[in-house]
Design an enzyme around this catalytic site. Sequence first.
Site, PDB file in Angstrom:
ATOM      1  CD  GLU A 127      -7.418  39.007 -45.606  1.00  0.00           C
ATOM      2  OE1 GLU A 127      -6.551  39.122 -46.490  1.00  0.00           O
ATOM      3  OE2 GLU A 127      -7.428  38.071 -44.782  1.00  0.00           O
ATOM      4  CB  SER A 157       2.917  -4.878 -27.378  1.00  0.00           C
ATOM      5  OG  SER A 157       3.017  -5.115 -25.988  1.00  0.00           O
TER       6      SER A 157
END
Length: 848
Positions: A108, A383
Amino acid sequence: MENEQRKGGKRKPSSKGKKDKPKKSWLKKIFLTVVTLGLIGILLGGGVFTYYAVTAPKLDEETLKDPVSSKFYDINGKEFYTMGTEEREHVEFEDIPQEMINAILSTEDSRFYKHHGIDFYRLGGAVVANLRDGFGAQGASTLTQQVIKNSFLNNGKTLKRKAQEAYLSVQLEREYSKDEIFEMYFNKVLMSGRTYGFGTAAKKFYGKDLDKLTLPQMALLAGMPQSPNNYNPFTNPDLAEKRRNTVLKLMYNNKKISKDEMDKAMKVSAKTGLLPKDKRVSQSSSKYDAFVDVVLKELAENNDEKALEEGVSVYTTLDPEAQKVVEKTINNDANFPTKKIQTGISVVNTQNGEISAIGGARDYGPERGFNYAQALKTRQPGSTMKPIMDFGPAIEYLKWNTAHTLVDEPMTYSGTSQQINNFDHQFKGSITMREALYNSRNIPSIKAFKEVGVPKVKEFIKGFGLEPKELYESDAIGGGSVNLSPIDMAGIYASFGNNGIYIKPHSIKKIVYRDGNTVKTYTPEPKAAMSDYTAYMVTDMLRDVVGSKPGASGSLANVYGLDVAGKTGTTNYTGEQLREYGLPDGAVPDSWFAGYTSRYSMSVWTGYSSRKDGISSPAERQLAQNLFRVIMSQISQGKNTPAFKQPNSVIRSGSELYVRGTQVAAPPEEKPDKEEEVEEEEKLDAPTGLSATYNEGSNSVSLSWNGTSGASYRVAVNGTTITTTDSTSASYSVPPGSTSLTFTVVATKGGKTSSAASATVRISEETTEPEKPETEEPEQPETEKPTTPEEKPETEKPTTPNGNGNGNGTTTKPNEPDKPETDEPETDEPVDTQGTKPPVSNKPESDQ
């Protein structure tokens, strides 16, 4: 003459000196102007910076050390969850291992102990990047600046925010030591989901105190804050490992570890040492955990995950009444035929795509189980894909009527000898498209898919944001490469009930930053995915799916008193899989139902977390339809739900529907004349010059556009139709709370529907923004959550191919997920079918 000669012979004075003097003068003026402008710029810049500094928030120790809460609001503007107040492990600086400090700072802010709040060395590199790629292209925030931003400021990349951040960072460094500032960051940073602070993350992921972590584990945690949910090792171990290795390289480059230490740590799997599923401790629950998780994922997808550290207000689409119904239904064991069968449910507003409710799983809790509504991407939809892949495109491009005949007869996949079967292993001969759909026949569906053609089918489904690399004949019956989550499915089905307008399902309306003024809107743009005649004709056929006609596959899902349309879907096993798993003949892995009214669209998946545990009994097969009926009937009580309205582009002749201008045996009064037939062949232009103007005095929007002679126009706002008119203008009264409205206008004439023209107008917040709701404590969930975590779906990858969605055992190469989901339900490795060739299957689908 002599004088004349003297006159003529005199040399003219040189002009060189005269020219040099003005040139030097201009240079001097330019220089002085530049210097003056520079000084003015410096003074103005200094003044602006001073003003921003004076108006910056005051440093407050409680705010610096305690979490800043983010608040979540439902569709009524009431707060239902506060994030950031969860219990966390507060770690003093002296208790943080040095190796953990090295990992974080290498990642960082490697120069943390060398700067005074602002790192001008890093800032220079960021300035170059921003000049090259645009303002905000690259940041140079120090760890100190991150503490300030997460405590006091919003995440906007504005000059004011940057100036105040810089000023407060310097002040913070003057008032607190480096170690104290590091401790603030260490305990406040968002690690993933609802987890804040490295100490809390160590307990959550490894069940250990910080000093018991290994180097690879420390490096993994150090890399998570950049993108907390993406680097969550529970759900995305591969991404987490790549990020961890980047941290290890940074530690080596900063001389915090040796090359040998780096190499050894990189060889360790990211999964090593992670808590097993049965020992993971659930965090404190929110009121609606499954819905909150959907919101958190949407924030992450829009790069706003880190904004939660800053105390934002998230205005969601949650319908609390619908959510209560869903949770009460799926947490009642009496509604389920077995203890272990699972479900994922999504309820979407048909008109605007807003996610109203989520059923993530039975007894779903934070960090517990798998959110089937959102993350189910490996199970084929069966389906339920037939309206999307086959009959919708056939109506849209071929203008088939609902009486169009198809022959249900023995058939093989193209280029193969593989037989395609219907669920009953029978053939009905010549049947209408309507019967083929409500009776869920496979062979007519594939014939429709083939007649439309893959390019046109791809064009159709692109309207829903689906862009698969390949489509296969097995995709026609939901057994190919296109898999959808219940949220995806509900969103697509909603477009059939919304006159063909598709709005991507979303759980967030907007987020408001802590300053109360900065707003980011999340509402997607409506898209005309299909013509209104396609949407309505598909809807009318899907009414019969839930109707009482012989062979209707979804009659159990019908809700008395509501105009409902929907479709069943069931996947299947191969004969080899049935024998391997020890399952009875007829067992299936998944059962779906997707259906909708004009108000709500809902998709339900049911099955087991392990695909090896099949659905065998009729009660298990019917569960999806029963859940749909129970939930849809309750959430619709007392609400106006109009019947689906037939558009002018559709003609009804008897019980069948035709696209206007194409009917063969139309009633005399509806039969088009020759002029209309010629016009039918022409392409209808979309409206042009659409203008939307907000009138603050009347709190309304005036619309105008250029159109086509003889056309009528359908006007919609945010996907909801507000009027149909023959004029080329309209007006709309703005409802309270509106901040942005998107209008679409579609022209219709002679059975033709144009593409949509759209315009967005921003509404003045001073006149329409609702008052900020009072803060309320979240209520306790209606049902008590179990204390032990739900067993997450297995991830074992069998070697046998997965069955298709309709009894044919066809599968294809799946789409690769963008991010690994290791907790997804188990699925079998699909087999590449080389375009159309499916693997062998012995068992059919049953949509009965």
